[in-house]
Design an enzyme around this catalytic site. Structure first.
Site, PDB file in Angstrom:
ATOM      1  CG  ASN A  75      -8.355  -0.834 -11.610  1.00 56.08           C
ATOM      2  OD1 ASN A  75      -8.650  -1.554 -12.021  1.00 56.08           O
ATOM      3  ND2 ASN A  75      -7.545   0.377 -12.184  1.00 56.08           N
ATOM      4  CD  GLU A  76     -12.655   3.583  -5.676  1.00 50.07           C
ATOM      5  OE1 GLU A  76     -12.042   3.424  -5.583  1.00 50.07           O
ATOM      6  OE2 GLU A  76     -13.004   4.818  -6.251  1.00 50.07           O
TER       7      GLU A  76
END
Length: 640
Positions: A163-164
């Site tokens: 999850n950037e």
């Protein structure tokens, strides 16, 4: 410096409960014990434990400890159901970089977990079917009642799973595009950033936050800045890990290095009364100088009081006395005689005057760490007529480009043709090597012949650099420690065979000085393993006659630098000496311009080293000491 492990707890200014351990192995065992207790507790209730699992280097010691518990303590995984966080896309399960393969090698192949209770995102799903696959993955998690314990690492971007930055707190399992920094950090696993997949399937932040308990781990100096943002910063989309602050049962487990930027570690005097020892006083005073932009001897009582150090002033003041104490301590670290100055009073010098000359061993994890990290000191030791040995602990053969192999074998072929030697054999070897390299997959293990050639390339460069520094070739030791020789980024565990090699050399040389890499942030952990081998070997030699007269100095340079307050021996370099060090580094041509494993720092190794050495000298200058071109810093290891 004492590296023995002991757990330390802090509870100040942190927005997530945090435990800090001296070493990552202690933190890993703590996490493994939490998991084992939960498995047994669920088993007693005739229930299953649902684990969310992470990959990467962070959890490997946790998995190793769980395997040990399974083999030695009978811990069963029959009632465990697992869901992994993520997988690269596309990715074949048997690929070297596959998280399926990682989990099998690191855990599943060694415990009794039923195969149908293991779930890992599938990197082979047709793209048109990925969205439905992700919904099904979420449904499977829900069917078993959700995740009981979720393990997490953290990336330099603050990502959890993949999850950037920009991920929403309610996001679910999905296909995402990887951040450039994430791909750069993964480059070493894929033998080049260009081979890292651009996308991945990941559990969402919302999926993670739905877990009953979350344990996030981080090890090493490289994670310290993002850990500070995560634990002490505000919740924000740009650092997805900060969402953990909103979870009722999240915990962060750190080692000292990854916690180094937290207030509780960096400036504890701002939070509470401290037990002031010499090391902490020096750290606080150096920090205060940088805060108020003054040299040590110009600090005033007001500076101490206005920056949370009134307690120190009360116990040890006035400011003049504290300033003078710290100034003298720092002054005494500076020496142009790293092997000790003969016929000199040495009470206030970091090294002894006698014996002179000394026998010294410089341990270099890779074939270039000696000149990158302490090339100036190495040159100085030789010039002062000490008997200097250099021990290259690993071959470094995975860090050579394939093109260099073809170039060198081409040279051998042309050489044989010119001088009428066995041409047919050389031509066949060149043909086979070219064919293998042309058909080689990213990250594929080289043939033994190619690994040998790459090792010879690096060995030749190491010899050239050492000769340039004045080290006699008969004092060079190529140890080729077995743990390294896999042809892959992933290495074998350190074994007694590795330690025995170090022990044999120590007993042969019986050194008065040992220099070792205390730079533990290299991308694949080779420095950390090499240092552990040296410590184990020194422990085995602790009863030897020579041992008590041996000083162990830890250097840094390629990846990080010692803080000024930590340095116990500072060796100044003149402009000419710094230039000579640079030329020694240039002898490592295969690492020049673009090394195969540059890590997150895009500068060349010589640039990193030179700028850090200059930075250290500048800090000494700002503290009120003589202005030098550059300084190499060392910390003495004390086996207490």
């Amino acid at each position: 410096m004492n590296y023995r492990a002991s757990e330390t707890r802090f509870s100040y200014y942190e927005n997530i409960p945090t435990k800090i351990f001296d070493e990552s192995i202690q933190g890993s065992k703590y996490v493994a014990q939490l998991i084992a207790d939960a498995i047994r507790r669920k088993k007693d209730q005739n229930d299953s434990l649902v684990l969310g699992l992470a990959t990467g280097s962070t959890p490997t010691d946790v998995y190793a400890e769980l395997i040990r518990m399974h083999e030695e303590e009978g811990l069963s995984f029959q009632n465990v159901i697992t869901f992994n966080l993520d997988e690269y896309y596309p990715m074949q399960p048997k690929s070297l970089q596959s998280y399926v393969r990682f989990m099998e090698e690191q855990l599943f192949n060694h415990v009794d977990i039923p195969e149908d209770q293991v779930h890992i995102p599938d990197g082979t799903i047709e793209e048109d079917n990925v969205e439905q696959y992700c919904r099904d993955y979420e449904h499977k998690i829900a069917e078993v009642g959700g995740i009981d314990i979720q393990l997490l690492g953290i990336g330099r971007t603050g990502h959890i799973g993949f999850n950037e930055p920009g991920s929403r707190p309610d996001s679910k399992t999905r296909l995402i595009t990887l951040d450039k920094i994430t791909r750069k950090d993964a480059a070493s696993d894929f033998f080049g950033e260009e081979y890292v997949p651009r996308r991945a399937i990941t559990m969402g932040v919302g999926t993670i936050l739905d877990a009953d308990q979350i344990i996030m781990m981080a090890w090493g100096e490289g994670k310290a800045p993002i850990i500070k943002e995560t634990i002490e910063g505000e919740v924000r989309e740009s650092v997805p890990a900060t969402y953990l602050q909103n979870h009722e049962n999240a915990e962060v487990v750190l080692d000292n290095a990854s916690a180094d930027e937290l207030i509780c570690k960096k400036t504890p005097w701002l939070l509470r009364s401290c037990d002031w020892d010499d090391q902490l006083i020096r750290k606080a005073v150096v920090w205060l100088c940088q805060e108020v932009d003054k040299p040590v001897l110009k600090l005033t009582d007001e500076d101490y009081n206005e920056h949370g150090m009134g307690d120190l002033l009360t116990q040890y003041g006035p400011a003049y006395d504290i300033n003078l104490k710290v100034f003298n301590e720092l002054q005494h670290t500076i020496t142009g005689w790293p092997g000790g100055k003969p016929n000199a009073e040495d009470k206030n010098r970091p090294e002894r005057a006698e014996p002179f000359p000394k026998r010294a061993i410089v341990f270099s994890p890779h074939p270039d760490d000696d000149v990158i990290s302490m090339g100036g000191t190495l040159i100085r030791l030789v010039e002062h007529d000490h008997e200097v040995h250099v021990a290259y602990q690993t071959s470094g053969n995975i860090a050579v480009f394939d093109d260099d192999v073809v170039r060198f074998v081409d040279f051998v072929s042309d050489y044989n043709d010119t001088f009428g030697m066995e041409q047919e054999e050389a031509d066949n070897m060149l043909k086979d090597i070219k064919q293998f390299i042309n058909e080689k997959e990213p990250g594929q293990v080289d043939t033994d012949e190619i690994k040998e050639i790459k090792g010879l390339i690096r060995r030749g460069e190491a010899k050239a650099a050492a000769r340039y520094c004045g080290v006699s070739e008969d004092k060079l030791h190529f140890l080729d420690m077995p743990f390294y020789e896999t042809g892959r980024v992933k290495k074998k565990p350190l074994s007694q065979d590795d330690v025995d090699i170090i022990v044999e050399l120590l007993r042969e040389v019986q050194p008065h000085q040992v220099y070792a890499a205390g730079d533990l942030s290299d991308p694949h952990g080779t420095h950390r393993v090499c240092l552990k081998a040296i410590y184990s070997a020194l422990e085995e030699c602790s009863d030897d006659d020579w041992y008590d007269d041996c000083y162990v100095w830890l250097y840094r340079g390629a990846w990080q630098e010692w803080e000024i307050n930590e340095i116990e021996m500072a060796v100044p370099l003149s402009p000419e000496e710094l230039a000579k060090k640079r030329r020694a580094i240039f002898k490592h041509q295969s690492q020049k311009d673009r090394p195969l494993f540059p890590g997150p720092d895009e500068r060349e190794f010589w640039q990193r080293s030179e700028q850090r050495n200059r930075g250290t000298a500048k800090l000494y200058d700002q503290l009120g000491f003589a202005e030098y071109e550059a300084i190499e810093g060392f910390v003495q290891y004390k086996d207490e």
